[in-house]
Structure formats: structure tokens, C-alpha cells
Scaffold this motif. Sequence first.
Motif, short mmCIF file in Angstrom:
data_model
loop_
_atom_site.label_atom_id
_atom_site.label_comp_id
_atom_site.label_asym_id
_atom_site.label_seq_id
_atom_site.Cartn_x
_atom_site.Cartn_y
_atom_site.Cartn_z
N ARG A 133 5.07 -3.86 4.22
CA ARG A 133 4.30 -2.61 4.32
C ARG A 133 4.20 -1.90 2.98
NH1 ARG A 133 3.58 -1.16 9.78
NH2 ARG A 133 4.63 -2.65 11.17
N GLU A 134 5.22 -2.04 2.15
CA GLU A 134 5.23 -1.37 0.86
C GLU A 134 4.20 -1.93 -0.11
OE1 GLU A 134 9.12 -1.70 -0.79
OE2 GLU A 134 10.05 -0.38 0.73
N GLU A 135 3.76 -3.17 0.10
CA GLU A 135 2.91 -3.81 -0.91
C GLU A 135 1.46 -3.34 -0.86
OE1 GLU A 135 2.80 -8.04 -0.50
OE2 GLU A 135 2.05 -8.00 1.54
N TRP A 136 1.08 -2.54 0.16
CA TRP A 136 -0.31 -2.15 0.34
C TRP A 136 -0.57 -0.71 -0.12
CZ3 TRP A 136 -3.71 -5.81 1.15
CH2 TRP A 136 -3.28 -7.00 1.75
N PHE A 137 -1.76 -0.50 -0.71
CA PHE A 137 -2.21 0.82 -1.16
C PHE A 137 -3.60 1.08 -0.59
CE2 PHE A 137 0.91 -0.66 -4.13
CZ PHE A 137 1.63 0.47 -4.48
N ASP A 138 -3.88 2.33 -0.26
CA ASP A 138 -5.14 2.65 0.43
C ASP A 138 -6.36 2.56 -0.47
OD1 ASP A 138 -3.91 3.08 2.88
OD2 ASP A 138 -3.53 5.20 2.47
N THR A 139 -6.22 2.90 -1.75
CA THR A 139 -7.37 2.94 -2.65
C THR A 139 -7.02 2.33 -4.00
OG1 THR A 139 -6.81 5.10 -3.58
CG2 THR A 139 -8.16 5.09 -1.56
N ARG A 140 -8.06 2.05 -4.79
CA ARG A 140 -7.84 1.62 -6.17
C ARG A 140 -7.06 2.67 -6.94
NH1 ARG A 140 -11.18 -2.51 -8.17
NH2 ARG A 140 -12.88 -3.15 -6.78
N GLU A 141 -7.42 3.92 -6.71
CA GLU A 141 -6.76 5.00 -7.43
C GLU A 141 -5.27 5.05 -7.10
OE1 GLU A 141 -11.00 5.52 -7.32
OE2 GLU A 141 -9.57 5.29 -5.66
N ASP A 142 -4.92 4.78 -5.85
CA ASP A 142 -3.52 4.83 -5.44
C ASP A 142 -2.69 3.75 -6.15
OD1 ASP A 142 -3.99 6.94 -3.76
OD2 ASP A 142 -4.10 5.72 -1.94
N ILE A 143 -3.19 2.51 -6.15
CA ILE A 143 -2.41 1.43 -6.76
C ILE A 143 -2.37 1.59 -8.28
CG2 ILE A 143 -4.33 -0.24 -6.91
CD1 ILE A 143 -2.29 -2.42 -6.15
N GLU A 144 -3.46 2.08 -8.87
CA GLU A 144 -3.46 2.29 -10.31
C GLU A 144 -2.52 3.42 -10.71
OE1 GLU A 144 -7.54 2.80 -11.33
OE2 GLU A 144 -8.02 0.66 -11.11
N ALA A 145 -2.46 4.47 -9.89
CA ALA A 145 -1.55 5.58 -10.18
C ALA A 145 -0.10 5.14 -10.03
CB ALA A 145 -1.86 6.77 -9.27
N TYR A 146 0.18 4.34 -9.00
CA TYR A 146 1.56 3.92 -8.75
C TYR A 146 2.09 3.07 -9.90
CZ TYR A 146 5.66 1.98 -6.42
OH TYR A 146 6.95 1.62 -6.11
N PHE A 147 1.32 2.08 -10.30
CA PHE A 147 1.80 1.21 -11.37
C PHE A 147 1.47 1.76 -12.75
CE2 PHE A 147 1.73 -1.79 -7.78
CZ PHE A 147 3.06 -2.19 -7.84
N GLY A 148 0.72 2.85 -12.78
CA GLY A 148 0.55 3.56 -14.03
C GLY A 148 1.79 4.35 -14.41
N ASP A 149 2.64 4.61 -13.42
CA ASP A 149 3.92 5.27 -13.68
C ASP A 149 4.82 4.34 -14.49
OD1 ASP A 149 5.97 7.52 -12.68
OD2 ASP A 149 6.96 5.57 -12.57
N GLU A 150 5.44 4.90 -15.53
CA GLU A 150 6.24 4.11 -16.47
C GLU A 150 7.31 3.28 -15.77
OE1 GLU A 150 7.40 2.71 -20.26
OE2 GLU A 150 5.73 4.05 -19.79
N ARG A 151 8.04 3.90 -14.85
CA ARG A 151 9.15 3.19 -14.21
C ARG A 151 8.65 2.07 -13.32
NH1 ARG A 151 11.60 8.45 -11.53
NH2 ARG A 151 9.33 8.68 -11.32
N ASN A 152 7.58 2.33 -12.57
CA ASN A 152 7.06 1.29 -11.68
C ASN A 152 6.46 0.12 -12.47
OD1 ASN A 152 7.78 2.81 -9.42
ND2 ASN A 152 5.78 3.83 -9.35
N PHE A 153 5.81 0.44 -13.58
CA PHE A 153 5.24 -0.64 -14.39
C PHE A 153 6.34 -1.49 -15.02
CE2 PHE A 153 3.18 -2.71 -17.97
CZ PHE A 153 2.02 -3.16 -17.38
N GLU A 154 7.43 -0.86 -15.43
CA GLU A 154 8.55 -1.61 -15.97
C GLU A 154 9.12 -2.57 -14.92
OE1 GLU A 154 9.96 -1.90 -19.03
OE2 GLU A 154 8.22 -0.76 -19.73
#
Length: 677
Positions: free
Chosen positions: A507-528
Motif C-alpha cells: 500500500r505504501e508504494e502507491w501515490f495518487d498523483t504525479r505531484e505526490d510522488i515527485e514531492a515525496y521523493f523530492g524530499d532529501e531524506r526520502n531520495f537518499e
Amino acid sequence: MATPTKVFLADLAHTYSVDNESLPVPLNIGFIKAYAVAEHGDAVDISLFKNPELFLRRACEEKPDVIGFSNYGWNENLNIAVGSYAREALPDALIIAGGPNIDPDPDQRMQMFGRHDYVDFVVVDGGEEPFSEIIEWWRDANGDRTLLPQNILWRDGDGMHRTGERTLKKVIDNIQSPYLSGYLDEFLLAGMVPMLETNRGCPFKCTFCAWGSASKDLVRRLDFDTALAEIEYVGHRSQANNWIVCDANFGILKRDIEIAKAIRKVKDSVDKPQKCHIWLAKNVTERNLEIGEILGDMVVPVMAVQSLDPEVLLNIKRDNIATDTYVEYQRKFHDIGSKTYSDVIVPLPGESLNSHIQALRDLCDYGVDIIQNHNMRLLAGAETNSPDTRKTFGFRTRYRLIHGDAGVYRCPDQTTIRAFEYEESLRETTTMTESELFYLRKLHFLVDFAWNLDVYKPLLRVGHLYGVNPIDILQQLLEVGEAASSDTDGAGEKVAAFFTEFDAKSREEWFDTREDIEAYFGDERNFECLINQEFEKLNIMFSVILLKDYKPEFDTVIHGLMRSLGNISDDILDHAAALAFAAFPALDADVSEHIVTLPDNFMELNSETAVGFVPSVDKRSLRLFEGERRKQIREILNDRSGQTFSKTLNTQGIVLRDLRLTTEKEFEFDNQFRRAF
């Protein structure tokens, strides 16, 4: 003599977490270079690139006049990041993109140009002739767009423009070989996976696929003698364990028999490649069987069905071969010692939970060895991605990572660019809910682990002989996990804990929009976390987790489930379980050797002998031991060095099935037991 036009062609890949040995040779841009050089000679100077950092460094040093990006779903965001940097650094360069994933809908094309705002033109359909002609246009036409060649698309403000469409020829006789020209030598020597293309296009109209869109349903032949020469050429220069034949329907042409023989000849001569991935044509059964026999253990024949429901097949414009033919197909491939493989996609338009599960049961009944389930991905250029199809079948989509395709790349000015890839996939239709898809995610994992990887296949096949479909057993295994049964010495609770963790990650692997997934992995910690490979493919990650931490409990539960059915005598069941469990020990178990004692006649158990079968009193000992492939995979698991495990396995032709213990030749585990069913 005039200065040659400097051209850079980029089929970029995420090299951050993958070695060269896991990357395919850039055959696509190799063809474009070969054609352009043949047309322009010394008037062009063309360089090819896979590595983003190398491309950026040399682009800033050499300042190419024309840049071409090969654009696909697995490198689109990398292209956007690199292309945007190149546009700023080289404002006067002509930048072109191409590839098969281009929608025909005008609004979708405008959205594409919005994402790729660094691009001047897009080449639609085949790229060799248009790209070569656009080099000439850039050099001679002084920017007059009325003189652009055919098959070119561009945006002008709010307007979309396209030049005329060129007619395709069935025989491709004007394209040189990039291999024989030496243009791909550097990539072969670097250890990349060779790709071979002997024909182009697909005659079928499946709505979920963009393979045939660029060829207008034609199968276009490249020169036969050239194909044979390429095989020999690559065979003498490549050390890769895996080759890929890119034809959409290998075997559709009679000459494909000779091409298969040429590949086999290379294997017999230099012991490379070990594996060759091919997609077989679906309506030339006897020819496919001959190809399977020629290539032998180099291939697992792919005979995809995608769905077995008649209404669904109508919706996706697909016509599978007759069931009787398909079953006979399986038997014949088994007779020559080949495993068989089928793809299934869910949720296709009109597919329900029940119809999909019934298809899985049917494929087990047909004898398919590997049933690969895929979540329906919406590909640009495919009919399923059109606004009309989305509306008609009530599509609701979400976004998730494409695993292994992410990285940080240093630019010449010492800044860095970051990129990761993601897909838009179908999560709900008028006939299937997302809740049902989450259930299927767990069932598909079990199909992959227990059946495809052979972990429990011997045991499931024995159950099948006595009327229990393997899918029914796997569904009951999920129910045990949900109920956390306590009658198996705590094993049920541990199975439940495993699936609770699996479901949460699913369930964690899904994001509702392009903006959501880009914002999540745009975060420094998540991208690391992403580039440190903490987001791995779930099936592979949890297969490793199960083999490492849960294998004894799963053994106990599945054995208990099959015993409770009462269909199989304990004597038969216990010996089948002992063989299956010993063949796939826990990952960290000390298993340099394991001896299994079986009734002397146990390998004679099959569909004809099952009724009334009595295990003999006389016994035989079967020696199981760790083979080289198991050692190799365990080394990869123990020393991944920040690399993507799933992509490494996929491109190098390694599968977790190879963690199974092996046997001596006369008791060859796979063939003897598979042929019994």
C-alpha cells in the motif's frame, strides 16, 4: 572541407546504481547513427551515449550542433533533467526526442511537450530517415519549418504541428548494421547486454501495447544475411551472459529458424550467452517448438495470454490461440525439456477478480511453468492510455516507482541533477476495485514465489495430481495468514505477520498523483533512501525475506494445509514435502549437501499412475548440493554495494529460482519431476 555537423545521440540509462553488465547496448541510436553516416559520410560526426555524466561532460566540452534523446518510460525523467541542463548550457543546439511512447491525442501531446520543454522537435514512428533528414534541414534550410521532413512533431505556443507521414516499406533495405559498422563496439567491450533486431513491428492490435504503433501493424524485415553476420560479430566480442532478441514475434518468419541456429552456434562455440530472451509469435506453434528445441536451456518460451476471458480479449483487441493448441504447445515444450512462460495483465478492461483467478487456475491446469502477473501500466502510445478508453472502462490510476531507475549525476559545473522514474498504473476499473487488487498483490506474490520460482512447485504438483489446483492452495495459505491459526505451533501467526508486513509495503508504494510522488521523493531524506536501494521490488525483496526469516513456518503451514484436505495419502505427501523443502532451504542454512530418502518408484508418480499409487518399500537416496548459481546469488545478496538487486538479476538472466539446490545428472530434479505432470 566544411566542418562536420556534430551530433550527440543519447539513449540514457540510470547508471548510478547499475553496472554496465546490467545495461542493454544502445541498439536504437546505433541504427540512427549507421543510417545518418551512410547518408552524410564525413559531413557528420556522431557520438553515442548511455552514461548521463559522460554525456553532460562531453556535451559541454564539444558543444554538439544537434542532440537526440531516445525517450522511454524508464528514462523519461532522466531525459528531462539532463535535457533541461543541456538546453541551458547549449541554447543554440537543436534538440530532438523520439521513441515509441507518444500518444496520438493532441492534448496528451501538448502535455508531453510541457514536460519536455527543452525539446525542439519530436520524431514520430521510425527514427532513422527523419533524424538523418533533419540534420540536413538544420544545416541547409535556415530554420524554414515548411521544409521539415515527414514524421516531425513540434509545438508552437498553444498549437501543435506535424509534418506528413511517410509510407513504410515491408523490407528494410536502407539501414546499415551498427554492429558491423563498429559503432557499438565500445558498449560490447564494456560488458553491456547485446540486443538484436531482425524485424520490426507487430501485426496484432493489442490495446495495452505500443509495440506495433510505429510500424502500422506491419512486420518489417531487416536483411537476413546481416542478422546472421551480427550474431557472429557479437558472439566474438561480447562476454555477456544474456542476449535479448527485440523482435515482437520471433518465429513469425520462417527464417527465424536459421537465426535461432546461429545464436545456438555461438553458444556452443564460446559458451556465451547462457540465456537469450525472446518473445515468441503466438500463431506458428510448430516453428516455435523447433526454435525452443534449437535454443534449449538458453530460453524460456514466452507465450503470453494476458487474459483468458472472452469479453476482456474482445475489449483489448486480442485473439489468443485455441485452448487445445495452447495445452498441446505446453506438452511439446515440456517433452523437449523447455519450461514455459505466460504473461497475465490485471486489471484489463472488463476483467473481474473471479475471472482473473480462474485464468490463473486454468494456466496451472495447462501446465504453464511460469505465470508472470503484471499490474496494468498505461503506456503513452497505447490505446488503453487514450481518454476514450479511460472513460469507457472507468479507469482510476495511481503512480509508483520504477525500481532501480534513479540516481544523482554530477554536471560539468559541479552541480548535481537528481532523477527517478515512475509509472502510471491502473488501480480500479468498472469491474475490479483497488481492494481486490491489493488482495491479488499478495496472491501474485505467492504464485511467483511458490510456483514460478519452484519453491513449492513439487508439492503443489502432487496436490494437482489429486485434484487440488495450486491456486486454491495458495488462496488457502493467504486465509491461514489472515486467521493466524494456532494449530501449527505458532507458524500461522508468523505467516500472518509476514503478510501484514507485505500488505503494508504494498500500500505504501502507491501515490495518487504525479505531484505526490515527485514531492515525496523530492524530499532529501526520502531520495537518499531511494538511491540507497531501500525501495526494492516487493516480490524480490519479500522472497529474500521469506527465505531468510520465514521459510520453516511456511513449510509447516503449507504442509498442514495439504494434509487437511485429505486428498493425498500421508506417505505420498510427506515424501513430496521432504523433497520440496530440502531443495529450497532457508537462505542462511548450511547446505553444502543434503540427502533426501525417497521411495524407489517416487519419480514414477504422474497423472497416469496417481490413482492407486503405492510408494515402494525400496528406497533411493537423492543427493542435493549447492551449485554455482546459488553461490553466485548468495554473493550478490551479501555484497550488493548499493546496486539494484532486482535490475541486476533481470538483465543478467539470473533468477531466485537458482537458489534451489541441485542434483547429480541422473537425478536431474527439474526435468524428471516436471515431466511427470
